[in-house]
Design an enzyme around this catalytic site. Sequence first.
Site, PDB file in Angstrom:
ATOM      1  N   ASN A 193     -11.274   8.870  -7.509  1.00 26.50           N
ATOM      2  CA  ASN A 193     -10.175   8.044  -6.999  1.00 26.50           C
ATOM      3  C   ASN A 193     -10.683   7.206  -5.830  1.00 26.50           C
ATOM      4  OD1 ASN A 193      -9.638   9.534  -4.399  1.00 26.50           O
ATOM      5  ND2 ASN A 193      -9.321  11.197  -5.858  1.00 26.50           N
TER       6      ASN A 193
ATOM      7  N   PRO B 107      -7.844  23.863  -8.917  1.00 27.33           N
ATOM      8  CA  PRO B 107      -7.162  24.737  -7.960  1.00 27.33           C
ATOM      9  C   PRO B 107      -6.651  23.912  -6.779  1.00 27.33           C
ATOM     10  CG  PRO B 107      -9.548  24.947  -7.765  1.00 27.33           C
ATOM     11  CD  PRO B 107      -9.290  24.084  -8.963  1.00 27.33           C
TER      12      PRO B 107
ATOM     13  N   ILE C 153      -6.735  23.693  -3.216  1.00 31.67           N
ATOM     14  CA  ILE C 153      -7.582  24.310  -2.176  1.00 31.67           C
ATOM     15  C   ILE C 153      -6.742  24.651  -0.945  1.00 31.67           C
ATOM     16  CG2 ILE C 153      -9.620  23.962  -0.711  1.00 31.67           C
ATOM     17  CD1 ILE C 153     -10.566  21.915  -2.902  1.00 31.67           C
TER      18      ILE C 153
ATOM     19  N   LYS D 143       6.502  18.744   0.618  1.00 30.37           N
ATOM     20  CA  LYS D 143       5.107  19.168   0.416  1.00 30.37           C
ATOM     21  C   LYS D 143       4.715  20.238   1.425  1.00 30.37           C
ATOM     22  CE  LYS D 143       2.527  16.394  -1.640  1.00 30.37           C
ATOM     23  NZ  LYS D 143       1.776  15.225  -2.054  1.00 30.37           N
TER      24      LYS D 143
HETATM   25  O1  C5P Z   1      -0.554  17.978  -3.926  1.00 31.36           O
HETATM   26  P1  C5P Z   1      -1.172  16.874  -3.170  1.00 31.36           P
HETATM   27  O2  C5P Z   1      -2.496  16.438  -3.731  1.00 31.36           O
HETATM   28  O3  C5P Z   1      -0.284  15.683  -2.944  1.00 31.36           O
HETATM   29  O4  C5P Z   1      -1.419  17.508  -1.713  1.00 31.36           O
HETATM   30  C1  C5P Z   1      -2.143  16.870  -0.741  1.00 31.36           C
HETATM   31  C2  C5P Z   1      -2.714  17.877   0.222  1.00 31.36           C
HETATM   32  O5  C5P Z   1      -3.224  19.031  -0.432  1.00 31.36           O
HETATM   33  C3  C5P Z   1      -3.895  17.311   0.977  1.00 31.36           C
HETATM   34  O6  C5P Z   1      -3.947  17.976   2.212  1.00 31.36           O
HETATM   35  C4  C5P Z   1      -5.052  17.691   0.074  1.00 31.36           C
HETATM   36  O7  C5P Z   1      -6.279  17.710   0.757  1.00 31.36           O
HETATM   37  C5  C5P Z   1      -4.647  19.067  -0.394  1.00 31.36           C
HETATM   38  N1  C5P Z   1      -5.095  19.406  -1.755  1.00 31.36           N
HETATM   39  C6  C5P Z   1      -6.040  20.393  -1.947  1.00 31.36           C
HETATM   40  N2  C5P Z   1      -6.435  20.729  -3.206  1.00 31.36           N
HETATM   41  C7  C5P Z   1      -5.890  20.113  -4.288  1.00 31.36           C
HETATM   42  C8  C5P Z   1      -4.946  19.102  -4.114  1.00 31.36           C
HETATM   43  C9  C5P Z   1      -4.573  18.752  -2.828  1.00 31.36           C
HETATM   44  O8  C5P Z   1      -6.542  20.956  -0.963  1.00 31.36           O
HETATM   45  N3  C5P Z   1      -6.291  20.453  -5.503  1.00 31.36           N
END
Ligand code: C5P
Length: 403
Positions: free
Chosen positions: A213, A310, A312, A346
């Site tokens: 991305n 996953p 994270i 969120k």
């Molecule tokens: O679910 P979303 O991607 O919108 O969430 C964003 C937040 O979650 C950010 O802090 C991003 O670094 C973290 N994140 C993560 N692992 C993922 C997806 C998002 O740590 N697989």
Amino acid sequence: MSDLSNKHIVLGLSGGIACYKAAELCRALIKAGASVQVVMTEAAAQFITPVTLQALSNRPVYVSQWDGREPNNMAHINLSREADAIVVAPASADFMAKLLHGRADDLLSLMCLARPIQSVPLILAPAMNREMWQHPATQRNVTQLRADGAHVLDVGQGEQACGETGDGRMLEPEEILEDLVAFFQPKVLQGQHVLVTAGPTFEAIDPVRGITNLSSGKMGFAIARAAREAGAEVTLVAGPVHQATPRGVRRVDVRSALDMQAAVAQHVDQATVFVATAAVADWRLAQVATQKIKKDGSGQLPQLQFTENPDILAGVAQSERAQNGTLFCVGFAAESHDLLEHATAKRARKGVPLLVGNIGPATFGLDDNALLLVDAQGSQALPHASKLSLARQLVAEIARRRG
Ligand code: C5P
């Protein structure tokens, strides 16, 4: 606001070939908003002329303690009293040995000795041949100078003017500038260990293709830099990005979400703050092709199967250390609209005490941003500013919440 606006720096040069870099440093300091007064030793004037430094600093340069231009004839007192910091770059082995003994037989060493030790910091950027740097006398002097309150910067490593290779080069001007800017930042995260994720992830399709991305990593890198400036130990887990590593930050490069998860797992136990800014890919290929998928001319499209990556941040936020408050977790949300509503949702979904919202399309790849901080108490907007400025404000907010 520039990083050094309202700062008056006395830039001292002692004798060494790295004097040529001091001209760049002088320019960089001025570009960063500082006013610069140059003081040189006689030896430094053998390497670069006072004329050059006068032109760059827009001020007469001082070399001699007998210079009669000061009405009271006490340049060493007057110049040191005006300074927010004295930066000696290059600091030669001989000059450091002199400082160590409190000797004062030239203007620069006299001024360093005469400085108000509590209010005018002395910052030294050593520069010398590798044997001179490694010599026990120099190392002993560095240790003692630090004990006496001087801030001795690191040395660079690599090719030296003498043709040898090793430690002892003066840091590059932009590195000295970064260290100096950091020096003036409040040490609100001293003793903390901050783990940051940044950038996109890259999910391979086959050996030559993948899904990624447009995340540039700039916000995460700015947070890593700001946390380091605030005195924290910082580990930065970075996806594939083209960003320079902030000084003093330990960087771990990763590619996929699974790599990032493994790197985070490896470092999170030492962390007291976890800031997840990475734009982790939501999905990866269920099966990565071991060979390049070929177009065979039949018009048949490859059938790609995905599986979910996953989360994270959510995983770390559920750990015992995060739950009992030993580890403070901060998440990011890049949204396109209804920022407060989405960021609030969120925060609950990720289970983190602080969620930082931003409008993704308005900031991707750019140097500035605007943030919305959402926590249990409500929300707080950090208005439009550079990512570094916002990162410093966020670091201050994290420090306040860490108590
Ligand atoms: O679910 P979303 O991607 O919108 O969430 C964003 C937040 O979650 C950010 O802090 C991003 O670094 C973290 N994140 C993560 N692992 C993922 C997806 C998002 O740590 N697989």
